[in-house]
Design an enzyme around this catalytic site. Structure first.
Site, PDB file in Angstrom:
ATOM      1  N   GLU A   1      -7.902  -5.254  -0.381  1.00  0.00           N
ATOM      2  CA  GLU A   1      -8.355  -6.107  -1.460  1.00  0.00           C
ATOM      3  C   GLU A   1      -8.366  -7.557  -1.316  1.00  0.00           C
ATOM      4  O   GLU A   1      -9.120  -8.432  -2.126  1.00  0.00           O
ATOM      5  CB  GLU A   1      -7.679  -5.663  -2.839  1.00  0.00           C
ATOM      6  CG  GLU A   1      -7.846  -4.182  -3.300  1.00  0.00           C
ATOM      7  CD  GLU A   1      -8.817  -3.797  -3.737  1.00  0.00           C
ATOM      8  OE1 GLU A   1     -10.103  -4.137  -3.052  1.00  0.00           O
ATOM      9  OE2 GLU A   1      -9.066  -2.802  -4.638  1.00  0.00           O
TER      10      GLU A   1
ATOM     11  N   HIS B   1       0.858  -1.210  -0.025  1.00  0.00           N
ATOM     12  CA  HIS B   1      -0.083  -0.032   0.142  1.00  0.00           C
ATOM     13  C   HIS B   1       0.851   1.213  -0.285  1.00  0.00           C
ATOM     14  O   HIS B   1       1.889   1.218   0.621  1.00  0.00           O
ATOM     15  CB  HIS B   1      -0.915  -0.002   1.267  1.00  0.00           C
ATOM     16  CG  HIS B   1      -2.031   0.979   1.003  1.00  0.00           C
ATOM     17  ND1 HIS B   1      -1.998   2.124   1.405  1.00  0.00           N
ATOM     18  CD2 HIS B   1      -3.173   0.842   0.585  1.00  0.00           C
ATOM     19  CE1 HIS B   1      -3.114   2.790   1.031  1.00  0.00           C
ATOM     20  NE2 HIS B   1      -3.959   2.044   0.714  1.00  0.00           N
TER      21      HIS B   1
HETATM   22  N1  ACO Z   1       4.028  -7.553  -4.494  1.00  0.00           N
HETATM   23  C1  ACO Z   1       5.456  -7.436  -4.806  1.00  0.00           C
HETATM   24  N2  ACO Z   1       5.914  -6.614  -4.801  1.00  0.00           N
HETATM   25  C2  ACO Z   1       5.471  -5.423  -4.468  1.00  0.00           C
HETATM   26  C3  ACO Z   1       4.008  -5.260  -3.817  1.00  0.00           C
HETATM   27  C4  ACO Z   1       3.267  -6.407  -4.377  1.00  0.00           C
HETATM   28  N3  ACO Z   1       1.844  -6.529  -3.928  1.00  0.00           N
HETATM   29  N4  ACO Z   1       3.828  -3.950  -3.641  1.00  0.00           N
HETATM   30  C5  ACO Z   1       5.012  -3.259  -3.737  1.00  0.00           C
HETATM   31  N5  ACO Z   1       5.880  -4.334  -4.342  1.00  0.00           N
HETATM   32  C6  ACO Z   1       7.182  -3.829  -4.616  1.00  0.00           C
HETATM   33  C7  ACO Z   1       7.295  -2.899  -5.460  1.00  0.00           C
HETATM   34  O1  ACO Z   1       7.482  -3.421  -6.889  1.00  0.00           O
HETATM   35  C8  ACO Z   1       8.580  -2.134  -5.088  1.00  0.00           C
HETATM   36  O2  ACO Z   1       9.849  -2.816  -5.627  1.00  0.00           O
HETATM   37  P1  ACO Z   1      11.339  -2.367  -6.174  1.00  0.00           P
HETATM   38  O3  ACO Z   1      11.833  -1.273  -5.152  1.00  0.00           O
HETATM   39  O4  ACO Z   1      12.008  -3.613  -6.502  1.00  0.00           O
HETATM   40  O5  ACO Z   1      10.632  -1.656  -7.526  1.00  0.00           O
HETATM   41  C9  ACO Z   1       8.614  -1.968  -3.588  1.00  0.00           C
HETATM   42  O6  ACO Z   1       7.730  -3.236  -3.310  1.00  0.00           O
HETATM   43  C10 ACO Z   1       8.292  -0.902  -2.834  1.00  0.00           C
HETATM   44  O7  ACO Z   1       6.981  -0.596  -3.566  1.00  0.00           O
HETATM   45  P2  ACO Z   1       6.203   0.605  -3.079  1.00  0.00           P
HETATM   46  O8  ACO Z   1       6.833   1.833  -3.012  1.00  0.00           O
HETATM   47  O9  ACO Z   1       5.787   0.332  -1.802  1.00  0.00           O
HETATM   48  O10 ACO Z   1       4.760   0.733  -3.749  1.00  0.00           O
HETATM   49  P3  ACO Z   1       3.815   1.777  -4.327  1.00  0.00           P
HETATM   50  O11 ACO Z   1       3.516   2.529  -3.104  1.00  0.00           O
HETATM   51  O12 ACO Z   1       4.152   2.681  -5.619  1.00  0.00           O
HETATM   52  O13 ACO Z   1       2.729   0.878  -4.699  1.00  0.00           O
HETATM   53  C11 ACO Z   1       0.610  -0.419  -4.701  1.00  0.00           C
HETATM   54  C12 ACO Z   1       1.551   0.580  -3.708  1.00  0.00           C
HETATM   55  C13 ACO Z   1       0.282  -0.086  -5.913  1.00  0.00           C
HETATM   56  C14 ACO Z   1      -0.692  -0.517  -3.700  1.00  0.00           C
HETATM   57  C15 ACO Z   1       1.534  -1.853  -4.687  1.00  0.00           C
HETATM   58  O14 ACO Z   1       1.679  -2.067  -3.286  1.00  0.00           O
HETATM   59  C16 ACO Z   1       0.963  -2.830  -5.530  1.00  0.00           C
HETATM   60  O15 ACO Z   1       1.012  -2.792  -6.654  1.00  0.00           O
HETATM   61  N6  ACO Z   1       0.066  -3.897  -4.846  1.00  0.00           N
HETATM   62  C17 ACO Z   1      -0.386  -4.794  -5.592  1.00  0.00           C
HETATM   63  C18 ACO Z   1      -1.900  -4.287  -6.289  1.00  0.00           C
HETATM   64  C19 ACO Z   1      -3.036  -4.052  -5.144  1.00  0.00           C
HETATM   65  O16 ACO Z   1      -3.110  -4.909  -4.149  1.00  0.00           O
HETATM   66  N7  ACO Z   1      -3.599  -2.898  -5.330  1.00  0.00           N
HETATM   67  C20 ACO Z   1      -4.700  -2.401  -4.424  1.00  0.00           C
HETATM   68  C21 ACO Z   1      -4.210  -1.536  -3.253  1.00  0.00           C
HETATM   69  S1  ACO Z   1      -5.387  -0.994  -2.034  1.00  0.00           S
HETATM   70  C22 ACO Z   1      -6.391  -0.035  -3.083  1.00  0.00           C
HETATM   71  O17 ACO Z   1      -5.870   0.759  -3.981  1.00  0.00           O
HETATM   72  C23 ACO Z   1      -7.864   0.058  -2.929  1.00  0.00           C
END
Ligand code: ACO
Length: 357
Positions: A298, A243
């Site tokens: 989710e 998140h």
């Molecule tokens: N699975 C695997 N890796 C992940 C996930 C995940 N669910 N979430 C983050 N990461 C990784 C990123 O790829 C990033 O890796 P990197 O540094 O190697 O590029 C690292 O963790 C840090 O990411 P963040 O900065 O925390 O991610 P950001 O804040 O940009 O994105 C988001 C948040 C979009 C929710 C992300 O966690 C994601 O894509 N989750 C999966 C989709 C999801 O469940 N969305 C629903 C969110 S809740 C809502 O909107 C209602």
């Protein structure tokens, strides 16, 4: 420059506060767990819209007007299933229909969403849409419009818990989109269309359907570890985890898990989900030791909506049916700010001298 805007404060709001470090969500002074356990769609609409509309009636009257608006929405139901097209068609496509910022339009949008989503689900299942019953609560009528029979009280309660849990969540992407649109004074329908478009992406409200796809692909608990390893090795994001704001567990995940656990027949599915969740969290901790990635809303949305027999293809539409209450409250709040949202960008393109040379 902050391309994800995470360090930008772009609004003051009296609606909700996401306290990411400790995993708390407060909506109009209520912890989300308490709201989820005690309120219905109508109650939370009243709560969120209290300061948005001077002419807001008491909750019971608002519920009655939602029922009447569902009937009107059904009478003018177009043949398309796409909720955005339907709303656009109803409010923007007819000569003489103007968008505005009124309570009537807000009621029409909030009540209409449930009718359009239920009709879409019926058509998706190869069945004809069912007319609303204005005497039922919004949640009970929604389930009835899908199945054709009045739902058991525990199912309507579970849907209320869902819609209430996701009704508002700070300046998330779709709410920000709705606020940007409303700041141009385009009207509430346009603001809701902006919110809907942002919501449907897989990184935002499009995640719960793919959570079930992940469950299907894993199939058996013993296969979870290998499946997760392969997905992470490919660089995939695991849906239902991570998140932008939460560094602790999303409190909505447990509110929804507990709502799902009160429905009959969910014990096995919840145990399977918990197993996958444990495996994923363990793997994410190893891969990102310095970045807490926890379960988000989710993950258990998928379990709860599946238990309510809603097809995964419709999960985002149902999400929109609850979040529309927040979009509207935020749109009205933004309008009262009286300023168009217009940030700056840094130009990195070619200079005219170079282009002309
Ligand atoms: N699975 C695997 N890796 C992940 C996930 C995940 N669910 N979430 C983050 N990461 C990784 C990123 O790829 C990033 O890796 P990197 O540094 O190697 O590029 C690292 O963790 C840090 O990411 P963040 O900065 O925390 O991610 P950001 O804040 O940009 O994105 C988001 C948040 C979009 C929710 C992300 O966690 C994601 O894509 N989750 C999966 C989709 C999801 O469940 N969305 C629903 C969110 S809740 C809502 O909107 C209602």
């Amino acid at each position: 420059m902050d391309s994800g805007l995470e360090n930008v404060v772009a609004a003051e709001t009296a609606l909700s506060d996401v306290i990411g470090d400790i995993g708390e969500l407060i909506i109009k002074g209520w912890y989300v767990e308490k709201l989820a356990a005690s309120m219905a769609f109508e109650d939370v609409a009243h709560l969120l819209w209290q300061s948005a509309f001077d002419d807001l009636p008491v909750t019971q009257e608002l519920g009655k007007r939602f029922g009447e608006a569902r009937v009107r929405a059904f009478q003018t139901l177009p043949s398309t299933d796409d909720v955005r097209s339907v709303i656009q068609y109803l409010r923007l496509g007819w000569a003489g229909q103007q968008d505005d910022e009124s309570l009537d339009t807000a009621i029409e949008l909030a009540a209409g969403g449930l009718v359009y989503a239920a009709a879409g689900i019926r058509r998706f299942n190869g069945l004809s849409p069912i007319a609303p019953d204005s005497t039922l609560s919004s949640s009970a009528d929604f389930l009835r419009m899908i199945t054709g029979k009045a739902p058991e009280a525990d199912k309507a309660r579970a849907l209320d818990a869902y819609l209430v849990t996701i009704c508002d969540h700070g300046l998330n992407a779709s709410t920000f989109a709705a606020r940007v649109v409303s700041s141009t004074r385009a009207g509430l329908t346009s603001a809701v269309l902006g919110g809907l478009s942002a919501l449907k992406g897989p990184l935002h409200g499009g995640a719960p359907g793919p959570v079930l796809d992940m469950f299907d692909e894993i199939g058996e608990p013993e296969r979870a570890e290998a499946w997760i390893d392969a997905a992470l090795a490919r660089g995939d994001r695991l849906m239902g985890f991570g998140h932008r704001v939460y560094r602790a567990r999303d409190p909505r995940a447990d509110a929804l898990k507990s709502a799902a656990s009160r429905l009959p027949g969910t014990t096995g599915r919840i145990a399977f989900a918990e197993h996958i969740e444990r495996e994923v969290l363990g793997k994410l901790r190893v891969k990102y030791p310095n970045r807490p990635l926890e379960t988000n809303v989710e993950f258990y949305t998928a379990v709860l909506l599946e238990a309510l027999e809603i097809p995964r293809e419709a999960f985002t539409s149902v999400f929109a049916c609850g979040r529309v209450l927040g979009w509207i409250a935020h749109a009205r709040e933004q309008i009262s700010e009286g300023r168009i949202v217009r940030p700056k960008s840094i130009y990195r393109g070619p200079l005219p001298e170079l282009v002309e040379a």
